[in-house]
Scaffold this active site. Structure first.
Site, mmCIF file in Angstrom:
data_model
loop_
_atom_site.group_PDB
_atom_site.id
_atom_site.type_symbol
_atom_site.label_atom_id
_atom_site.label_comp_id
_atom_site.label_asym_id
_atom_site.label_seq_id
_atom_site.Cartn_x
_atom_site.Cartn_y
_atom_site.Cartn_z
ATOM 1 C CG ASP A 1 15.093 37.649 -18.126
ATOM 2 O OD1 ASP A 1 13.903 37.442 -17.823
ATOM 3 O OD2 ASP A 1 15.935 38.061 -17.302
ATOM 4 C CD GLU B 1 12.826 37.389 -12.531
ATOM 5 O OE1 GLU B 1 12.900 37.431 -11.302
ATOM 6 O OE2 GLU B 1 13.354 36.485 -13.221
#
Length: 402
Positions: A63, A130
């Protein structure tokens, strides 16, 4: 670098990593991996079984962050997306997860090409979210260690804005912190600023709470047990001469052990209520303390395993490129995999990303360097990717040696 530039130019927010996952899943299939997509959301699991032996898991996170890129790169991100909270924002790989994904692919290519050198099972995962502290949890909850082989070893790397490009850093034991986000809503009785005697000022009360919170670390914890309690936001009032009836504090709390984490959380609740009682706040207006469920647990590097891998790296790269460092108060949910099963030998290591000439200049003149999450962070990607991929490959070949 073609893959890296594409991933960098088109980042995706936490939980939205659809295209990043699809691109790398396609690459893994080309290499002969058995690929499963949509694990824990957008997560990917790529398996390669190559005879008897242990299971090694290599993880990369996917991400990006809600940051408007200002690096000036010719392949800088211009992506605009909407966060889960409904905010439209620019998106950037300001934490370098694009280098992690590309290093993951580099290791996959090496290990697929060198199957004659190892025996066992290679389990390579791409993890979502994350930055929200939930991606590892979501993959585990979706049966990561039940639907797929449970790893004997877990490896990952993270790029670093605090080391020259290509340098490897490691920490044995606790390496990254528990990260909690805590909100305190402080209630009061509002009124005119000229008549404070008829009010219960929440700003004064919240200020007392902020001050007393500082004693949690300085006076209640062992000085050798690191922790951080930071009030990052204090919101209250709307006009010069109005005493508000509410103040809101936003905290970030960092710790290593679970016992210390709980002690701090309990202390925050106690202090907020205690200061309110001292201020004469009635029971029905006591402060409200809430905790975000999406907390990031601390990351533990198995000490013996970590030193073993550091030795492998030092032998290959040279001792001058492999350095033991201190634990960080940053957060990383890679630690959840070890927490899910403590028999897993787990290690995450750092790969420096600051171009050498910029690093040398900063050491001379003391200039500040962009940090991770900065809109100016532009790691020397070729060195980060090469070093990360090479280190992951070396470690895996060692662990799965025939």
């Amino acid at each position: 670098m073609k893959v890296y530039k594409d991933l960098h130019q088109y980042p995706e927010l936490s939980g939205q990593e659809v295209n990043s996952a699809a691109k790398l899943a396609k690459e893994a299939r080309k290499l002969g991996f058995d690929v499963t997509e949509k694990v824990g959301g957008t997560g990917v699991v790529a398996l390669m079984k190559n005879g008897p032996g242990p299971v090694v898991m290599i993880r990369a996170d996917m991400d990006g962050l809600p940051v408007i890129e200002q690096t000036g790169l010719d392949f800088a991100s211009k992506v605009i997306a909407t966060t889960e909270e409904g905010m439209e924002t620019g998106v950037m790989h300001a934490c370098g997860h694009d280098t992690h994904m590309t290093g993951w692919l580099g290791a996959a290519r090496q290990l697929a090409a060198r199957k004659n050198e190892w025996s066992g099972t290679l389990m390579m995962i791409l993890q979502p979210a994350e930055e929200r502290g939930r991606g590892a949890r979501d993959m585990l909850n979706d049966g990561l260690f039940k639907r797929f082989p449970k790893p004997d070893y877990a490896l990952a790397f993270h790029n670093s804005s605090a080391a020259p490009a290509g340098e490897i850093g490691y920490t044995a034991g606790y390496t990254l912190a528990n990260v909690d986000s805590i909100n305190i809503v402080v209630h009061g009785v509002g009124g005119h600023g000229a008549y404070p005697q008829s009010t219960k000022d929440p700003i004064v009360l919240a200020s007392r709470i902020v001050s007393t919170l500082q004693t949690l670390v300085s006076r209640e914890l062992d000085p050798q047990d690191p922790a951080v309690v930071t009030v990052g936001s204090f919101q209250a009032g709307s006009k010069h001469n109005i005493i508000s009836d509410k103040a809101t504090l936003l905290l970030t709390v960092r710790s290593y052990s679970d016992a210390t984490r709980q002690q701090i959380i309990d202390g925050i609740t106690r202090i907020a209520k205690g200061e309110a009682i001292a201020a004469g706040i009635p029971e029905d207006l006591m402060p409200e303390v809430t905790y975000k469920k999406e907390y990031t647990p601390s990351t533990w590097n198995d000490p013996d395993f970590t030193r073993q891998m550091a030795g492998v790296f030092a032998e290959h790269f040279g001792a001058d490129r492999v350095k033991e460092g201190k634990p960080s108060m940053a957060g990383e949910d890679f630690g959840r995999y070890y927490r899910a099963d403590n028999s897993i030998k787990s290690m995450i290591f750092w790969v420096g990303g600051v171009p050498q000439e910029i690093w040398d200049e900063a050491q001379k003149n003391g200039s500040k360097l962009p940090s991770l999450h900065s809109p100016f962070w532009a790691p020397q990607a070729d060195k980060v990717v090469a070093t990360g991929a090479e280190a992951l490959t070396l470690a895996t070949l060692k662990l799965l040696k025939k």
